[in-house]
Design a protein around this motif. Structure first.
Motif, short mmCIF file in Angstrom:
data_model
loop_
_atom_site.label_atom_id
_atom_site.label_comp_id
_atom_site.label_asym_id
_atom_site.label_seq_id
_atom_site.Cartn_x
_atom_site.Cartn_y
_atom_site.Cartn_z
N THR A 114 0.81 -1.03 -0.24
CA THR A 114 -0.06 -0.09 -0.07
C THR A 114 1.08 1.10 -0.03
N ASN A 115 0.38 2.12 -0.69
CA ASN A 115 0.73 3.68 -0.40
C ASN A 115 -0.17 4.17 0.44
N SER A 116 0.15 4.97 1.41
CA SER A 116 -1.02 5.72 2.23
C SER A 116 -0.17 7.06 3.07
N HIS A 117 -1.10 7.68 3.52
CA HIS A 117 -0.63 9.09 4.27
C HIS A 117 -1.29 9.25 5.58
N ILE A 118 -0.89 10.23 6.31
CA ILE A 118 -1.72 10.66 7.45
C ILE A 118 -1.58 11.82 7.57
N GLU A 119 -2.44 12.57 8.42
CA GLU A 119 -2.49 14.08 8.55
C GLU A 119 -1.21 14.64 9.23
N THR A 120 -0.86 16.02 9.08
CA THR A 120 0.43 16.54 9.96
C THR A 120 -0.26 16.63 11.39
N GLY A 121 0.72 16.35 12.28
CA GLY A 121 0.25 16.54 13.79
C GLY A 121 -0.36 15.31 14.37
N SER A 122 -0.55 14.07 13.32
CA SER A 122 -0.73 12.96 14.07
C SER A 122 0.18 12.17 14.65
N SER A 123 0.08 11.00 15.17
CA SER A 123 1.04 10.31 16.24
C SER A 123 2.01 9.54 15.37
N MET A 124 1.68 9.43 13.97
CA MET A 124 2.62 8.84 12.98
C MET A 124 2.80 7.31 13.18
N ARG A 125 2.13 6.75 13.82
CA ARG A 125 2.15 5.20 14.47
C ARG A 125 0.76 4.63 13.55
N LEU A 126 1.06 3.64 12.67
CA LEU A 126 0.17 3.01 11.98
C LEU A 126 0.03 1.62 11.95
N GLN A 127 -1.37 0.98 12.12
CA GLN A 127 -1.41 -0.24 12.06
C GLN A 127 -2.28 -0.75 10.77
N TRP A 128 -2.20 -1.78 10.07
CA TRP A 128 -2.79 -2.27 8.85
C TRP A 128 -3.57 -3.46 9.19
N ARG A 129 -4.54 -3.87 8.94
CA ARG A 129 -5.15 -5.11 8.87
C ARG A 129 -5.24 -5.73 7.45
N PHE A 130 -5.27 -7.07 7.14
CA PHE A 130 -5.30 -7.60 5.92
C PHE A 130 -6.63 -8.70 6.15
N ARG A 131 -7.19 -8.74 5.05
CA ARG A 131 -8.17 -9.94 4.99
C ARG A 131 -8.43 -10.28 3.45
N GLY A 132 -7.78 -11.52 3.10
CA GLY A 132 -7.98 -12.27 1.86
C GLY A 132 -9.10 -12.93 1.75
N THR A 133 -10.02 -13.14 0.72
CA THR A 133 -11.19 -13.87 0.39
C THR A 133 -10.91 -14.66 -0.90
N TYR A 134 -11.29 -15.61 -1.13
CA TYR A 134 -11.41 -16.54 -2.37
C TYR A 134 -12.39 -17.57 -2.48
N GLN A 135 -12.80 -17.55 -3.59
CA GLN A 135 -13.85 -18.61 -4.04
C GLN A 135 -13.18 -19.83 -4.74
N TYR A 136 -13.66 -21.08 -4.41
CA TYR A 136 -12.99 -22.05 -5.00
C TYR A 136 -14.13 -23.14 -5.35
N THR A 137 -13.94 -24.04 -6.33
CA THR A 137 -15.10 -25.17 -6.60
C THR A 137 -14.23 -26.38 -6.61
N THR A 138 -15.02 -27.42 -5.94
CA THR A 138 -14.87 -28.62 -5.93
C THR A 138 -15.44 -29.43 -6.53
N ASP A 139 -15.43 -30.85 -6.85
CA ASP A 139 -16.24 -31.77 -7.41
C ASP A 139 -16.39 -32.86 -6.43
N PRO A 140 -17.30 -33.06 -5.33
CA PRO A 140 -17.44 -33.89 -4.37
C PRO A 140 -17.80 -35.27 -5.09
N SER A 141 -18.56 -35.30 -6.51
CA SER A 141 -18.97 -36.42 -7.00
C SER A 141 -17.95 -37.19 -7.37
#
Length: 335
Positions: free
Chosen positions: A148-175
């Motif tokens: 990612t590229n990001s920014h924060i406002e002047t005067g902030s604490s300058m400490r950032l945390q990011w969280r990630f969530r990845g989601t994917y769809q997949y298909t199987t053939d139980p038959s």
């Protein structure tokens, strides 16, 4: 003995500690945001890392509340498996919030007051395709690095945390499974299409207070392996950005250090990672409470964007068990 404690509501990471199994501490993690709720606090038992990742034990029967600086108190509702959710509270930037509660057995705890700061902005999310090679086996693996590229406002604490969530769809053939007998769910294809979710494997942090910059460029978020499951269809990347306080930053930084040094003989003691919770009476608890505004962005990586040929053989399986915690329910954010 290795402890595993949850990091970031939904994922867990290891930290070293030598303790008798019957004295392992409880772990509390909570977050209140400026987004529509509910927000969540989770209470779990720490457990050995060689246990089942997906069977961590949630603690029920706790009484937990979040109070703001205007005297409003939201008594959270337990929904099972150690999760407690807010009912009416929605955080507001500039206000402070405190978590408190009583655990089964009578242990009482309270957090420091956490002030909610603006989250800044995520300017872009992008990926780079890479092929890595295992130095020991010589095997190669294709994948995407997410930045990612990001920014924060002047005067902030300058400490950032990011969280990630990845989601994917997949298909199987139980038959295709006919021994010892066909799967009942194969009829009508009730277990053919599933969705799986992944989260960050370690706290994602940045602190620019010594550099004085408000821009965060090319922050590494997550590595996504390319295989027949993750890119069976397409992969959705969600990234959240939050500005956090010094105690919260120190807690997650300590957890990240534990993970990075997990095999080191000079591993720092686990209890150096104490968080911003104070035990009023009873056994010591470990954990952290954050109050943070959230900004988020997402994008999809299509299967057609993968520059390698993937295995096209059908997957003979019940899709619900092919990947841990997969579900046939379409996530509300999937489009």
């Amino acid at each position: 003995l290795i402890l595993v404690i949850p990091v970031g509501l939904g994922c867990v990471d290891p930290a070293d500690v030598t303790l008798p199994a019957d004295t392992l501490p409880l772990v509390i993690e909570g977050l209140v945001t400026d987004q529509d709720g509910p927000d969540t606090v989770k209470v779990t038992k720490a457990y050995p890392v060689d246990g089942n990742y997906h069977s961590r034990i949630g603690v029920t029967g706790a009484q937990i509340a979040i109070a703001d600086d205007e005297g409003n108190i939201d008594v959270l509702t337990g929904i099972g498996r150690g999760y407690y959710v807010t009912n009416t509270l929605v955080g507001t930037i500039g206000h402070t919030y405190t978590l408190s509660g009583t655990l089964p057995g009578g242990t009482r705890f309270e957090s420091t007051a956490e002030r909610m700061a603006p989250a800044g902005s995520i300017d872009s999310i992008y990926y780079e395709f890479i092929i890595s090679r295992d130095s020991k086996t010589g095997a190669s693996e294709a994948g995407f690095n997410i930045y990612t590229n990001s920014h924060i406002e002047t005067g902030s604490s300058m400490r950032l945390q990011w969280r990630f969530r990845g989601t994917y769809q997949y298909t199987t053939d139980p038959s295709l499974i006919v021994t010892p007998m066909p799967l009942p769910c194969a009829q009508g294809c009730q277990c053919c299409v599933c969705f799986a979710t992944e989260h960050e494997t370690s706290p994602i942090l940045s602190n620019s207070r010594f550099e004085g910059t408000t821009d965060f460029q090319r922050t590494f978020i997550q590595y996504i392996p390319v295989n027949a499951f993750t890119f069976n269809d397409r992969y959705r990347v969600d990234v959240e950005q939050m500005e956090i306080s010094q105690p919260v930053y120190d807690f997650y930084f300590g957890i990240r250090r534990q993970i990075q040094n997990a095999s080191s003989l000079f591993q720092p003691p686990f209890f150096e990672v104490s968080g911003n919770l104070t035990t009023i009476d009873g056994p010591k608890v470990i954990g952290v409470f954050s109050a943070a505004a959230v900004t988020r962005r997402h994008f999809y990586i299509k299967k057609s964007e993968v520059p390698v040929v993937l295995n096209s053989q059908p997957i003979a399986a019940d899709c619900r068990v092919a990947v841990p915690h997969a579900t046939t329910t379409v996530p509300p954010y999937w489009d």
